[in-house]
Enzyme design. Structure first.
Site, PDB file in Angstrom:
ATOM      1  N   CYS A 169     -66.781   3.496  89.145  1.00 17.46           N
ATOM      2  CA  CYS A 169     -66.469   2.447  90.133  1.00 17.46           C
ATOM      3  C   CYS A 169     -67.696   1.929  90.861  1.00 17.46           C
ATOM      4  O   CYS A 169     -67.630   0.881  91.504  1.00 17.46           O
ATOM      5  CB  CYS A 169     -65.446   2.960  91.136  1.00 17.46           C
ATOM      6  SG  CYS A 169     -63.995   3.623  90.348  1.00 17.46           S
ATOM      7  N   HIS A 211     -65.350  -0.480  97.875  1.00 11.89           N
ATOM      8  CA  HIS A 211     -64.553  -0.216  96.669  1.00 11.89           C
ATOM      9  C   HIS A 211     -63.113   0.016  97.110  1.00 11.89           C
ATOM     10  O   HIS A 211     -62.845   0.757  98.059  1.00 11.89           O
ATOM     11  CB  HIS A 211     -65.132   1.015  95.958  1.00 11.89           C
ATOM     12  CG  HIS A 211     -64.277   1.488  94.825  1.00 11.89           C
ATOM     13  ND1 HIS A 211     -63.707   0.628  93.920  1.00 11.89           N
ATOM     14  CD2 HIS A 211     -63.874   2.738  94.460  1.00 11.89           C
ATOM     15  CE1 HIS A 211     -63.008   1.315  93.043  1.00 11.89           C
ATOM     16  NE2 HIS A 211     -63.083   2.594  93.354  1.00 11.89           N
ATOM     17  N   ASN A 224     -56.613   0.330  92.505  1.00 12.32           N
ATOM     18  CA  ASN A 224     -58.016   0.617  92.214  1.00 12.32           C
ATOM     19  C   ASN A 224     -58.353   0.059  90.830  1.00 12.32           C
ATOM     20  O   ASN A 224     -57.881   0.568  89.820  1.00 12.32           O
ATOM     21  CB  ASN A 224     -58.229   2.136  92.262  1.00 12.32           C
ATOM     22  CG  ASN A 224     -59.653   2.552  91.937  1.00 12.32           C
ATOM     23  OD1 ASN A 224     -60.448   1.756  91.450  1.00 12.32           O
ATOM     24  ND2 ASN A 224     -59.966   3.811  92.193  1.00 12.32           N
TER      25      ASN A 224
HETATM   26  N1  ACO Z   1     -45.690  10.542  94.777  1.00  4.09           N
HETATM   27  C1  ACO Z   1     -45.207  11.567  95.493  1.00  4.09           C
HETATM   28  N2  ACO Z   1     -45.879  12.708  95.714  1.00  4.09           N
HETATM   29  C2  ACO Z   1     -47.108  12.789  95.161  1.00  4.09           C
HETATM   30  C3  ACO Z   1     -47.676  11.762  94.412  1.00  4.09           C
HETATM   31  C4  ACO Z   1     -46.922  10.600  94.207  1.00  4.09           C
HETATM   32  N3  ACO Z   1     -47.357   9.543  93.512  1.00  4.09           N
HETATM   33  N4  ACO Z   1     -48.909  12.128  94.005  1.00  4.09           N
HETATM   34  C5  ACO Z   1     -49.132  13.358  94.511  1.00  4.09           C
HETATM   35  N5  ACO Z   1     -48.033  13.775  95.192  1.00  4.09           N
HETATM   36  C6  ACO Z   1     -47.836  15.014  95.891  1.00  4.09           C
HETATM   37  C7  ACO Z   1     -48.757  16.100  95.399  1.00  4.09           C
HETATM   38  O1  ACO Z   1     -48.186  16.714  94.257  1.00  4.09           O
HETATM   39  C8  ACO Z   1     -48.836  17.040  96.603  1.00  4.09           C
HETATM   40  O2  ACO Z   1     -47.712  17.874  96.562  1.00  4.09           O
HETATM   41  P1  ACO Z   1     -47.879  19.445  96.898  1.00  4.09           P
HETATM   42  O3  ACO Z   1     -48.402  19.484  98.316  1.00  4.09           O
HETATM   43  O4  ACO Z   1     -46.493  19.947  96.740  1.00  4.09           O
HETATM   44  O5  ACO Z   1     -48.867  19.955  95.904  1.00  4.09           O
HETATM   45  C9  ACO Z   1     -48.650  16.092  97.791  1.00  4.09           C
HETATM   46  O6  ACO Z   1     -48.163  14.848  97.268  1.00  4.09           O
HETATM   47  C10 ACO Z   1     -49.921  15.833  98.565  1.00  4.09           C
HETATM   48  O7  ACO Z   1     -50.996  15.706  97.642  1.00  4.09           O
HETATM   49  P2  ACO Z   1     -52.462  15.418  98.137  1.00  4.09           P
HETATM   50  O8  ACO Z   1     -53.377  15.477  96.967  1.00  4.09           O
HETATM   51  O9  ACO Z   1     -52.814  16.264  99.315  1.00  4.09           O
HETATM   52  O10 ACO Z   1     -52.318  13.934  98.657  1.00  4.09           O
HETATM   53  P3  ACO Z   1     -53.395  13.077  99.371  1.00  4.09           P
HETATM   54  O11 ACO Z   1     -52.931  12.733 100.710  1.00  4.09           O
HETATM   55  O12 ACO Z   1     -54.763  13.671  99.217  1.00  4.09           O
HETATM   56  O13 ACO Z   1     -53.377  11.740  98.483  1.00  4.09           O
HETATM   57  C11 ACO Z   1     -54.593  10.757  96.677  1.00  4.09           C
HETATM   58  C12 ACO Z   1     -53.629  11.832  97.088  1.00  4.09           C
HETATM   59  C13 ACO Z   1     -53.951   9.396  97.002  1.00  4.09           C
HETATM   60  C14 ACO Z   1     -54.845  10.840  95.184  1.00  4.09           C
HETATM   61  C15 ACO Z   1     -55.912  10.904  97.480  1.00  4.09           C
HETATM   62  O14 ACO Z   1     -56.356  12.250  97.381  1.00  4.09           O
HETATM   63  C16 ACO Z   1     -56.993  10.000  97.016  1.00  4.09           C
HETATM   64  O15 ACO Z   1     -56.917   8.783  97.162  1.00  4.09           O
HETATM   65  N6  ACO Z   1     -58.093  10.540  96.477  1.00  4.09           N
HETATM   66  C17 ACO Z   1     -59.205   9.754  96.015  1.00  4.09           C
HETATM   67  C18 ACO Z   1     -58.875   9.197  94.676  1.00  4.09           C
HETATM   68  C19 ACO Z   1     -59.802   8.116  94.243  1.00  4.09           C
HETATM   69  O16 ACO Z   1     -60.239   7.311  95.030  1.00  4.09           O
HETATM   70  N7  ACO Z   1     -60.064   8.092  92.955  1.00  4.09           N
HETATM   71  C20 ACO Z   1     -60.789   7.065  92.333  1.00  4.09           C
HETATM   72  C21 ACO Z   1     -62.251   7.240  92.425  1.00  4.09           C
HETATM   73  S1  ACO Z   1     -63.027   5.841  91.799  1.00  4.09           S
HETATM   74  C22 ACO Z   1     -63.184   5.915  90.094  1.00  4.09           C
HETATM   75  O17 ACO Z   1     -64.205   6.282  89.614  1.00  4.09           O
HETATM   76  C23 ACO Z   1     -62.034   5.560  89.229  1.00  4.09           C
END
Ligand code: ACO
Length: 368
Positions: free
Chosen positions: A113, A253, A283
């Site tokens: 990204c 981003h 994203n």
């Molecule tokens: N719907 C419902 N529940 C979900 C979903 C979903 N779509 N996805 C995850 N959960 C659950 C998980 O299983 C977890 O359950 P558990 O506690 O029973 O294990 C719970 O929700 C909370 O999960 P977290 O990982 O703590 O959620 P968080 O608030 O961190 O949000 C997210 C997750 C959105 C992925 C966040 O961590 C994030 O945005 N991270 C950065 C990702 C990113 O930007 N990636 C791209 C980088 S750029 C590139 O190079 C492509």
């Protein structure tokens, strides 16, 4: 020493929209969860006949039209992408051929990204060093093709799209002011598509194990992103001799609203100073920053003379930022190109080039 100005910009997004409600039918998720944790409402998904190159090409034509540049004037095409058409040849070469950019070198840039920022910096450095005059930088993705549609942790995040900037040399001060590029490969395992490269070539087993789709440790990536966004913005502003308060806009981003919010708090800036459109596209990796810039330039938020910072992070791990003074098309008497006519001649040229190669093949094949 010439300055490198952003003189044209264009973007393209597939028409097909996938909403959070649609995703509720595919995986165990809810609109509320996605909105609250990411800020995303919907994303665009490429049709079967669309690809990274076709989206990149559309964005490129729009950027060239805006800059009043003909394809034959381009010296270099850099396509930043994590979803290239092939391992090789480069997607940039496919776009070069379709544009009929007969003088241009072309290569792909892989920095996830952060790729669009890396590409802009490389292009502007080539202009600043007087090696090149005109560079086309594209960020194009079809992340839907490497998404695991059974994995709710990742499939709600990504979308498809493309954006392109034209960089041109000019004696007029302004344009790209400074850039920082950073990496930390110790985090390579946090976000990857594990198979399909030389380490894990495609086999029946890699396909069965879902190794050709995105794997991500979301929490760790989140932690990393919130750490580097504010830091890189500060560094790049300082390198340009600016304070954070001097900046009219930050274009981050577009991965997650909470990451952008954390950066705003880290920089002590109101969130209104950030250009955000992730609610519509999700994203889109290398395309996310140019997509956001295009919308903000089109609706008049980004104006000539504004000082902006583009800042991003991604797999690798990589991160980077670029400060620029917004220019707009150069008033130097370039003929306004008519894209339809230009595209027609590009196709004719491409046909004759292929025909020539075919005849050459026949002659050499015959002699051998
Ligand atoms: N719907 C419902 N529940 C979900 C979903 C979903 N779509 N996805 C995850 N959960 C659950 C998980 O299983 C977890 O359950 P558990 O506690 O029973 O294990 C719970 O929700 C909370 O999960 P977290 O990982 O703590 O959620 P968080 O608030 O961190 O949000 C997210 C997750 C959105 C992925 C966040 O961590 C994030 O945005 N991270 C950065 C990702 C990113 O930007 N990636 C791209 C980088 S750029 C590139 O190079 C492509």
């Amino acid at each position: 020493m010439p300055y490198a100005h952003i003189t044209g910009w264009g973007c393209a997004a597939p028409e097909k929209i996938l909403t959070n409600a649609d995703l509720e039918q595919i995986v165990d998720t809810t609109n509320e969860w996605i909105l609250e944790r990411t800020g995303i409402h919907e994303r665009r998904i490429a049709r079967e006949d669309e690809s990274t190159a076709s989206l990149g090409l559309k964005a490129a034509w729009r950027a060239l039209e805006m800059a009043n540049i003909k394809p034959g004037e381009i010296d270099l095409i850099i396509c930043a992408t994590s979803t290239p058409e092939y391992i090789f040849p480069a997607t940039a070469c496919i776009i070069q051929d379709k544009l009929g950019a007969s003088r241009a070198g072309a290569f792909d840039l892989s920095a996830a990204c952060s790729g669009f920022i890396y590409g802009l910096n490389m292009g502007s450095q080539a202009i600043r060093s007087e090696a090149l005059q005109t560079v086309l930088v594209i960020g194009a993705e079809t992340l839907s093709r490497v998404t695991n549609w059974q994995d709710r942790n990742t499939c709600v995040l990504f979308g498809d799209g493309a954006g392109a900037f034209v960089l041109q040399a000019s004696d007029q001060p302004g344009g790209v002011l400074s850039a920082v590029m950073r990496s930390d490969g110790s985090g390579a395992g946090l976000l990857s598509v594990p198979a399909g490269g030389s380490k894990h070539p495609a086999t029946v087993e890699t396909v069965k194990a879902g190794m050709h789709t995105i794997r991500m440790d979301g929490r760790e990536v989140f932690r990393f992103a919130t750490r580097v966004m504010a830091q890189a913005t500060r560094e790049v502003a300082e390198a340009a001799g600016l304070t954070i308060q001097d900046l009219q806009w930050i274009v981050p981003h577009q991965a997650n609203f909470r990451i952008i919010d954390a950066a705003a708090r880290g920089l002590k800036l109101p969130i209104e100073r950030f250009i955000i459109n992730l609610e519509k596209y999700g994203n889109t990796s290398t395309a996310s920053i140019p997509l956001a810039v295009c919308e903000a330039a089109a609706d008049g938020r980004i104006k000539v003379g504004d000082r902006i910072v583009l800042v991003g992070f991604g797999a690798g791990l990589t991160w980077g930022a670029l400060a620029a003074e917004w220019t707009g098309p150069l008033p130097d008497g370039h003929q306004r190109i008519r894209p339809a006519i230009s595209r027609f001649w590009a196709r004719i040229r491409s046909f004759f080039q292929r025909f020539g190669r075919f005849i050459e093949g026949l002659i050499w094949g015959h002699k051998a």
